[in-house]
Every structure is written in structure tokens, then in C-alpha cells.
Design an enzyme around this catalytic site. Structure first.
Site, PDB file in Angstrom:
ATOM      1  N   ASP A  14       0.823  -1.217   0.000  1.00  0.00           N
ATOM      2  CA  ASP A  14       0.000   0.000   0.000  1.00  0.00           C
ATOM      3  C   ASP A  14       0.856   1.265   0.000  1.00  0.00           C
ATOM      4  OD1 ASP A  14      -2.024  -1.928   0.431  1.00  0.00           O
ATOM      5  OD2 ASP A  14      -2.018  -1.601   2.595  1.00  0.00           O
ATOM      6  N   GLU A 183     -10.991   0.386  -4.368  1.00  0.00           N
ATOM      7  CA  GLU A 183     -10.322   0.868  -3.147  1.00  0.00           C
ATOM      8  C   GLU A 183      -9.077   1.655  -3.538  1.00  0.00           C
ATOM      9  OE1 GLU A 183      -9.732  -2.859  -1.186  1.00  0.00           O
ATOM     10  OE2 GLU A 183      -8.143  -3.496  -2.531  1.00  0.00           O
TER      11      GLU A 183
HETATM   12  C1  6LW Z   1      -5.781  -2.144   1.929  1.00  0.00           C
HETATM   13  C2  6LW Z   1      -6.689  -2.329   0.800  1.00  0.00           C
HETATM   14  C3  6LW Z   1      -6.566  -3.748   0.539  1.00  0.00           C
HETATM   15  O1  6LW Z   1      -6.251  -1.187   2.798  1.00  0.00           O
HETATM   16  O2  6LW Z   1      -5.889  -4.378   1.515  1.00  0.00           O
HETATM   17  O3  6LW Z   1      -7.253  -5.609  -0.521  1.00  0.00           O
HETATM   18  C4  6LW Z   1      -5.775  -3.487   2.550  1.00  0.00           C
HETATM   19  N1  6LW Z   1      -7.094  -4.346  -0.389  1.00  0.00           N
HETATM   20  O4  6LW Z   1      -6.404  -1.499  -0.285  1.00  0.00           O
HETATM   21  C5  6LW Z   1      -4.553  -3.779   3.348  1.00  0.00           C
HETATM   22  O5  6LW Z   1      -3.397  -3.753   2.550  1.00  0.00           O
END
Ligand code: 6LW
Length: 501
Positions: A14, A183
Site C-alpha cells: 500500500d 479501493e
Molecule cells: C488495503 C486495501 C486492501 O487497505 O488491503 O485488498 C488493505 N485491499 O487497499 C490492506 O493492505
């Protein structure tokens, strides 16, 4: 200068990056580990150094009892008018947080909890009037709210940063082209457009970077033709799961995207020992103003990576991690006891407990040999490679024995041998090696060994694939380090040598 990939090896998912003049600052997620939220600095974008962590004091993150997978998720780091802003989700913990600092090496503020923001992966941008705007993923991670584990697409609200308050009910914004889990939004004003860069498809093999743009921070957004513009899905590229990108303009005017990926050995069906790492790719712009990304190449730094910790200093470097508490909170005298040794005290927990007496650093290379010299004359302790409390391999000494353990989900294998050597100086080793070739993929072979003088005794060897993100399914990666299980354990040094064989 070649910019290597991975850019930041070892568990560093991330990534979010900002530039201040000629300096780059990059932050990554740390989940249940403390200190939390790793902060790296570079001047050339190729060489990076960890200058600190954001959460270095009790109370900044509520990870003391958080389930594995919770904790510090997905920062956004930005700089404006001399202040560094870092927003992040403390998942299943405090919620959406705002930290500020004038020096990114720290100290960072205690962290304000945003009122009116219920979700993950917060982004921070400022509109043309200087109004702060937060765009985030509407996945509920507060167990106390009815939205827990619901996904409401991407949301956006104007926010007051002095009080960490949403100034309006969050509105829906463009949420991708149909992949699961839209996301990791990041919003940028570039030229005449506001660009929204997001992830969709989930953080595993379906992951991707999608892009849209609009005339204002609120949109309306139009998807880039052919988006997702970057993905490894359905390919056998050496870097898989690529997504969760953040754009930055370099000091020379060129653009780059930092993002996460994994490097499974033996292709897409393989296993990634190190978990999700930070990669980067150059960005060019098409004639009609869309970003163009190349697929992510694998180009690790050549040669051996090595570090050695002799515990001579008054403090540990920022790379050292403990689980659900700060290294300084581990039981035992730490660095304050015997000179040039680290002292840990067993507290009845084992590596299978949520809060072990464990201190480690990220495994940085596909294969690594880690050695430690321990005094176990008054206790039992050793060396471990850990994904989480369900997935770990360890070699322990003490009480006249050495014991190698593989803990894989609910299955445990234990191999013990009597040990007649001097318990005040037991050298233990965990060595991973490339797997035997063949049809069935694996990440590596992990040997657990003890040294008697110049003789190396392999106590057990285990298939490393069970300590991979594909099997453990943690958000983290391998962390190698020392632990105490019973009594008093002292550590003279930890020595790491890794390469990408
Ligand atoms: C992060 C999100 C994700 O906040 O995993 O699967 C989380 N997506 O973007 C943790 O890395």
C-alpha cells in the site's frame, strides 16, 4: 540510474509517496506490527532509507488486541505549506486517522480520529480553494457499526483537518469498471483535469490500477479508455497482484507510479515468500491526456543484501518490529541490561500467541540466511521466521535441547534433539534456499540449524511455501527475528545475508 524493482523489498504494501523539492517520502502499511507505518526517504528515487515510523508511541494505533489482518492499512502521505499529512485506517481499531508532522522522521502527532468517515484507504487532496477533500473506500471495518464488512463503493467528503471532521455526508464517486473491492483511491489535479486513480479486483491475482478523470474533485468522472490501465491478471509475469498505485511527479518533471506487487517463484501459480512489496513504474501521458503505465518488471538490486545487529547502540533502528506492542514494551531488560546484548524475558507466551516475545525485521530477499547467537543458560528462546501466529517456523534452544518447529495453520511439526553445547553461546540459523526444480511450485526450502563450533547440524528442513502470502493469507510478509519463550534469554547478535537466487 536504474530504479530497482522491488523498490522497497520485504513486506511494504500500500505505498504512498510525496515529493518535497528533491526529497521523496514514502509510507507503507504495517498492520499489527509496531512501530507502525514505515516511513522511507530518497533523493534519487532509487536508493531508499527508512527514516522512521509514524506510530512510535503507545496509543497512536489501537493494535494491542487487534485480529491478524487488522491495524494500520493503506496510508496516504501528502505535504502542504510545510506540514506532512498522513491519513490511514486503523482497521478494527481507532478508525480513520490523521497524523501530522513537520519532520517526517518524527515525531508525528497522536492522531485524530475522523468523525463521519467510515471506510478504508483514505486519500487527501485539496481543491482549488484550499478545501481538503477525502476520498475513500466505503468498506466498513468498525465492528460497532451496521456497515461492518459492507462495501459501499468509493465515497468522498470535504473534511476539516483541524478537527478531523467530515463537513458533509460522504457522496458516491466513480468506483471503477466492475472489479471487486474498488479501493485505494488517490485524487490529483494535473493540468485541466482531476484524475482519480484507484485499485480494483482485490489485492490478489485480480488486482489492477484503474483511472478516471473529471472537471472537478467531485467529478463527474469518465473512465480511461481500456481501463484498468495496469494489471498482471491472467499473465505469467514475474510480478503479480500489481495494483494500489500512487502517482508522483519527480524533480526532473517525469512521472512515476508506486504500487504494490508480489514476486511468486515459478510464475502466477507460485508462492510469494515476502508478501506484498513496493514496486514502481514510469508513467508517460498519451496525446489525449491519459497516463500510460508499462507492466511492472522484476529488477531487484544485484548482489547480496546484508545487515548485522550487535545490540551495541542505545536504541534499535526503525526497522525492528514487535507484534501488537512496541519493541520497548517487550518483557526483559532489552538493551538496558547486559552491555552489547539484547535481553528478553519469556512471559509464558509462544509464537502461536497473539502477543509473542518476538523482535524481528522484514525478510528482504527471496532467500536469506539469518544467524543469531544466544545465551539460553537461564531460559528457552531462539530464532524464528514469522508470518503470523498461525504460520511460523522456529528453532529454539535451552534446557539441554534444540527444537525446530513448523507451525502451519492448525498443524505443528516439532523436531527436538539433545544439545550438549555451551548454553551461554548457542548459534542458531534459519537458511532459506531455492526450491528443488520440478512441476510443483514452491517459494523456497527453509533449513533450521544449530552450530556446534564449526559443525552445522540441520535439525529440520521445511517447504517454505507455507510461509507465503498465498497460503498464510495475511496482509503482511515474512519477518525474521529472535524470541524468548521461557526464563531469561540474551542475544549477542543477529546477522542477515540475503540474495534473490
Ligand atoms: C488495503 C486495501 C486492501 O487497505 O488491503 O485488498 C488493505 N485491499 O487497499 C490492506 O493492505
Amino acid at each position: 540510474m536504474t530504479i530497482p524493482n522491488p523498490l522497497l523489498p520485504g513486506f511494504n504494501p500500500d505505498p504512498s509517496v510525496c515529493r518535497v523539492g528533491e526529497d521523496y517520502y514514502l509510507a507503507t502499511s504495517t498492520f499489527e506490527y509496531l512501530p507502525g507505518i514505515a516511513l522511507y526517504h530518497s533523493r534519487d528515487f532509487a536508493t531508499w532509507r527508512q527514516i522512521g515510523n509514524v506510530a512510535t508511541r503507545p496509543g497512536q494505533l489501537a493494535v494491542a488486541a487487534v485480529a491478524t489482518g487488522g491495524g494500520a492499512w493503506a496510508p496516504t502521505i501528502r505535504h502542504r505549506d510545510g506540514v506532512f499529512y498522513l491519513v490511514i485506517t486503523d482497521a478494527f481499531g481507532r478508525g480513520t486517522l490523521l497524523f501530522t508532522a513537520t519532520d517526517p522522521a518524527g515525531p508525528w502527532s497522536d492522531g485524530l480520529v475522523f468523525d463521519g468517515i467510515d471506510g478504508i484507504d483514505p486519500d487527501l487532496a485539496w481543491d482549488d480553494d484550499g478545501q481538503a477533500v477525502m476520498t475513500f473506500s466505503g468498506l466498513g471495518v468498525n465492528p460497532a457499526l451496521p456497515t461492518f464488512m459492507q462495501h459501499r463503493g468509493l465515497l468522498q467528503a470535504k473534511v476539516d483537518l483541524s478537527t478531523a471532521t467530515a463537513l458533509e455526508a460522504p457522496r458516491s464517486v466513480w468506483s471503477g469498471v466492475g472489479g471487486q473491492f474498488p479501493e485505494a483511491p488517490h485524487l490529483y489535479h494535473i493540468g485541466q483535469w482531476w484524475y482519480l486513480v484507484i485499485a480494483e479486483g482485490g489485492t490478489e491475482r485480480g488486482h489492477s490500477v484503474s483511472v478516471a478523470r473529471g472537471p472537478s474533485p467531485a467529478g463527474p468522472f469518465e473512465a480511461a479508455p481500456g481501463t484498468p490501465l495496469l494489471t498482471a491478471r491472467g499473465t505469467n509475469r514475474p510480478v503479480q497482484c500489481t495494483g494500489h498505485g500512487d502517482l508522483v511527479q519527480l524533480a526532473d518533471g517525469s512521472w512515476r507510479l508506486v504500487l504494490l506487487g508480489v514476486r511468486p517463484r515459478q510464475g502466477a501459480a507460485g508462492f510469494s515468500a515476502l508478501g506484498r512489496e513496493t514496486f514502481s513504474v514510469p508513467v508517460t501521458w498519451s496525446d489525449d491526456g491519459w497516463p500510460v503505465f508499462e507492466p511492472v518488471p522484476l529488477d531487484p538490486r544485484p548482489g547480496e543484501a546484508a545487515w548485522r545487529e550487535d545490540f551495541d547502540g542505545a536504541a534499535l533502528g526503525p526497522e525492528w518490529l514487535a507484534v501488537r506492542r512496541l519493541p520497548a514494551e517487550l518483557p526483559g531488560a532489552g538493551l538496558a541490561g547486559r552491555a552489547s546484548w539484547l535481553e528478553l524475558a519469556g512471559d509464558g507466551s509462544t509464537l502461536s500467541d497473539l502477543v509473542p516475545v518476538f523482535l524481528g525485521r522484514r525478510q528482504l530477499n527471496q532467500t536469506a540466511t539469518v544467524k543469531a547467537l544466544l545465551d539460553v543458560s537461564a531460559g528457552v528462546g531462539g530464532l524464528a521466521v514469522r508470518y503470523d501466529e498461525k504460520f511460523h517456523y522456529a528453532i529454539a534452544a535451552g534446557g539441554g535441547q534444540v527444537t525446530a518447529t513448523a507451525h502451519v495453520g492448525d498443524i505443528e511439526q516439532v523436531v527436538s534433539r539433545p544439545w550438549a553445547g555451551d548454553p551461554r553461546a548457542v548459534e542458531l540459523e534459519i537458511a532459506s534456499r531455492p526450491p528443488e526444480g520440478g512441476f510443483t511450485p514452491s517459494s523456497d526450502q527453509v533449513e533450521l540449524a544449530a552450530w556446534a563450533g564449526a559443525e552445522r547440524h540441520v535439525i529440520a528442513a521445511f517447504d517454505g511455501r507455507f510461509l507465503s502470502c498465498e497460503v498464510a493469507h495475511s496482509f503482511t510478509g515474512r519477518v525474521v527475528g529472535v524470541f524468548a519463550q521461557q526464563g531469561q534469554v540474551a542475544v549477542d547478535y543477529v546477522d542477515y545475508r540475503g540474495n534473490n537466487d
